[in-house]
Scaffold this motif. Structure first.
Motif, PDB file in Angstrom:
ATOM      1  N   ASN A 107      41.799  43.634  40.712  1.00 13.68           N
ATOM      2  CA  ASN A 107      42.253  43.068  41.979  1.00 13.68           C
ATOM      3  C   ASN A 107      42.871  41.713  41.698  1.00 13.68           C
ATOM      4  OD1 ASN A 107      41.730  44.782  44.396  1.00 13.68           O
ATOM      5  ND2 ASN A 107      39.668  44.861  43.515  1.00 13.68           N
ATOM      6  N   HIS A 108      43.841  41.297  42.511  1.00 15.94           N
ATOM      7  CA  HIS A 108      44.620  40.109  42.120  1.00 15.94           C
ATOM      8  C   HIS A 108      44.479  38.929  43.073  1.00 15.94           C
ATOM      9  CE1 HIS A 108      48.628  40.920  44.524  1.00 15.94           C
ATOM     10  NE2 HIS A 108      47.562  41.151  45.247  1.00 15.94           N
ATOM     11  N   TRP A 125      46.464  46.749  44.027  1.00 15.54           N
ATOM     12  CA  TRP A 125      47.529  46.319  44.911  1.00 15.54           C
ATOM     13  C   TRP A 125      48.831  46.985  44.474  1.00 15.54           C
ATOM     14  CZ3 TRP A 125      45.640  43.945  40.711  1.00 15.54           C
ATOM     15  CH2 TRP A 125      46.548  43.524  39.728  1.00 15.54           C
ATOM     16  N   GLY A 147      50.285  48.053  49.574  1.00  6.10           N
ATOM     17  CA  GLY A 147      49.080  48.670  49.041  1.00  6.10           C
ATOM     18  C   GLY A 147      49.388  49.669  47.948  1.00  6.10           C
ATOM     19  N   SER A 179      42.316  50.687  50.296  1.00  9.46           N
ATOM     20  CA  SER A 179      42.974  49.383  50.383  1.00  9.46           C
ATOM     21  C   SER A 179      42.429  48.557  51.546  1.00  9.46           C
ATOM     22  CB  SER A 179      44.484  49.554  50.563  1.00  9.46           C
ATOM     23  OG  SER A 179      45.078  50.069  49.392  1.00  9.46           O
ATOM     24  N   ASP A 186      42.863  44.179  53.193  1.00  4.90           N
ATOM     25  CA  ASP A 186      43.752  43.007  53.178  1.00  4.90           C
ATOM     26  C   ASP A 186      43.100  41.843  52.425  1.00  4.90           C
ATOM     27  OD1 ASP A 186      45.253  44.604  54.850  1.00  4.90           O
ATOM     28  OD2 ASP A 186      44.701  43.527  56.682  1.00  4.90           O
ATOM     29  N   SER A 207      46.555  35.337  51.739  1.00  4.78           N
ATOM     30  CA  SER A 207      47.683  35.059  50.853  1.00  4.78           C
ATOM     31  C   SER A 207      48.176  33.642  51.060  1.00  4.78           C
ATOM     32  CB  SER A 207      48.833  36.040  51.120  1.00  4.78           C
ATOM     33  OG  SER A 207      49.999  35.638  50.449  1.00  4.78           O
ATOM     34  N   GLU A 229      47.936  39.110  53.013  1.00  6.72           N
ATOM     35  CA  GLU A 229      48.638  40.153  52.266  1.00  6.72           C
ATOM     36  C   GLU A 229      47.970  41.470  52.610  1.00  6.72           C
ATOM     37  OE1 GLU A 229      49.539  41.793  47.747  1.00  6.72           O
ATOM     38  OE2 GLU A 229      48.697  39.785  48.017  1.00  6.72           O
ATOM     39  N   ASP A 285      46.738  45.097  52.571  1.00  3.47           N
ATOM     40  CA  ASP A 285      46.430  46.070  51.510  1.00  3.47           C
ATOM     41  C   ASP A 285      46.542  45.461  50.114  1.00  3.47           C
ATOM     42  OD1 ASP A 285      45.979  48.043  53.410  1.00  3.47           O
ATOM     43  OD2 ASP A 285      48.074  48.674  53.425  1.00  3.47           O
ATOM     44  N   GLY A 286      46.175  44.179  50.001  1.00  2.49           N
ATOM     45  CA  GLY A 286      46.276  43.512  48.703  1.00  2.49           C
ATOM     46  C   GLY A 286      45.043  43.617  47.829  1.00  2.49           C
ATOM     47  N   ASN A 287      43.976  44.181  48.361  1.00  7.17           N
ATOM     48  CA  ASN A 287      42.715  44.370  47.621  1.00  7.17           C
ATOM     49  C   ASN A 287      42.357  45.846  47.660  1.00  7.17           C
ATOM     50  OD1 ASN A 287      39.966  43.290  46.532  1.00  7.17           O
ATOM     51  ND2 ASN A 287      39.349  44.492  48.316  1.00  7.17           N
ATOM     52  N   SER A 288      41.539  46.291  46.741  1.00  5.84           N
ATOM     53  CA  SER A 288      41.040  47.661  46.786  1.00  5.84           C
ATOM     54  C   SER A 288      39.538  47.695  46.600  1.00  5.84           C
ATOM     55  CB  SER A 288      41.691  48.525  45.696  1.00  5.84           C
ATOM     56  OG  SER A 288      42.978  48.952  46.075  1.00  5.84           O
TER      57      SER A 288
END
Length: 276
Positions: A96-97, A118, A124, A140, A142, A145, A151, A153-156
């Motif tokens: 994850n970023h 991501w 996503g 996914s 959020d 950001s 952002e 769907d930026g995490n899973s």
């Protein structure tokens, strides 16, 4: 007689192949039967043999865990590129970023399955990796950001279905999942949950998430000191039993899940080779 034996062998052959290639069905949606007991493992070695229908979970550092299967598959969550002084190439890494402590831009090209949590900004990503013994999938969510506030769907949340178990890693979660996301995640037997209380979600929100997931085993991660860890444990003691494992690892199997929901506190340790 010989023909009958030959015919019987032909009839059984497909069943034998299927048994070897099919994993034990998981209970992601249905509740699992709980039986007292869990095996605590204190060694930091990455290459120990895992008992049949069992999964070894080793807390490496921060939000990184090694998940090792009976068949010897090694999967590392929130992979940063370093797991310890071991000559191991994981079979699967998830990342994850939200922060650099949860991913690497330069994973070893020898790793066969690199799963970022991501995709393109706001779009996503979807993973469903079936390796026979284990199914790895993601849901996914959020994240905050620095560019646009959120952002999407930026995490899973990554889910590992193996040995009849559903093991979930919440990643760098920034909000409580909605009804659709909860349904997609399903009922997790084991969940790794960030309990820092600030950089991810606040502690009351994480406590509510953990309670709703109804996991048999909760493993706290992403805590930056005893104060935040203790605050989480104190808030959960009425609902959950708390067990100090005393080491970085534990073995989990479906038929040995604790009868009462339990928080298993692991102490992170880099992977190393066993020496005589």
């Amino acid at each position: 007689m010989r023909f009958s034996v030959f015919l019987l062998a032909l009839l059984w052959a497909p069943l034998i192949v299927d048994a070897q290639e099919t994993r034990t069905p998981s209970h992601c949606i249905a509740l699992a039967d709980n039986i007292d007991g869990a095996t605590f493992v204190h060694k930091a070695s990455y290459d120990v043999q895992v008992a049949p229908e069992t999964v070894r979970i080793h807390y490496i550092a921060h939000a990184s865990f090694l998940i090792r299967t009976t068949g010897g598959l090694n999967m590392v969550t929130d992979f940063t590129g370093f797991v310890g002084n071991v000559p191991m190439i994981p079979d699967v890494v998830t990342m994850n970023h939200a922060h650099e402590t949860h991913w690497t831009a330069f994973p070893d090209p020898a790793i066969p399955n690199v799963l970022p949590g991501w995709g393109e900004f706001g779009e996503g990503i979807s993973h469903r990796l079936d390796l026979g013994e284990v199914l790895v999938r993601n849901v996914s969510t959020d994240i905050r950001s620095q560019w646009s506030g959120v952002e999407e769907d930026g995490n899973s949340v990554f889910v590992f279905e193996v040995a009849g178990l559903c093991i979930g890693h919440l990643g760098h979660l920034h909000h409580e999942p909605n009804a659709e996301q909860y349904a997609a995640i399903g009922r997790l037997d084991v969940v790794m949950a960030a309990v820092d209380g600030g950089m991810t979600v606040d502690l009351p929100t994480m406590m509510r998430i953990v309670s709703r997931l109804k996991s048999s085993i909760v493993i706290p991660m992403h805590w930056f000191g005893e104060y935040t860890l203790d605050a989480f444990l104190t808030g959960m003691r009425e609902e959950f039993q708390v067990v100090e494992v005393g080491g970085p690892s534990l073995d989990v199997s479906l038929d040995r899940l604790p009868a009462r929901p339990t928080i298993m506190v692991l102490r992170p340790e880099w992977l190393r080779e066993e020496t005589e």
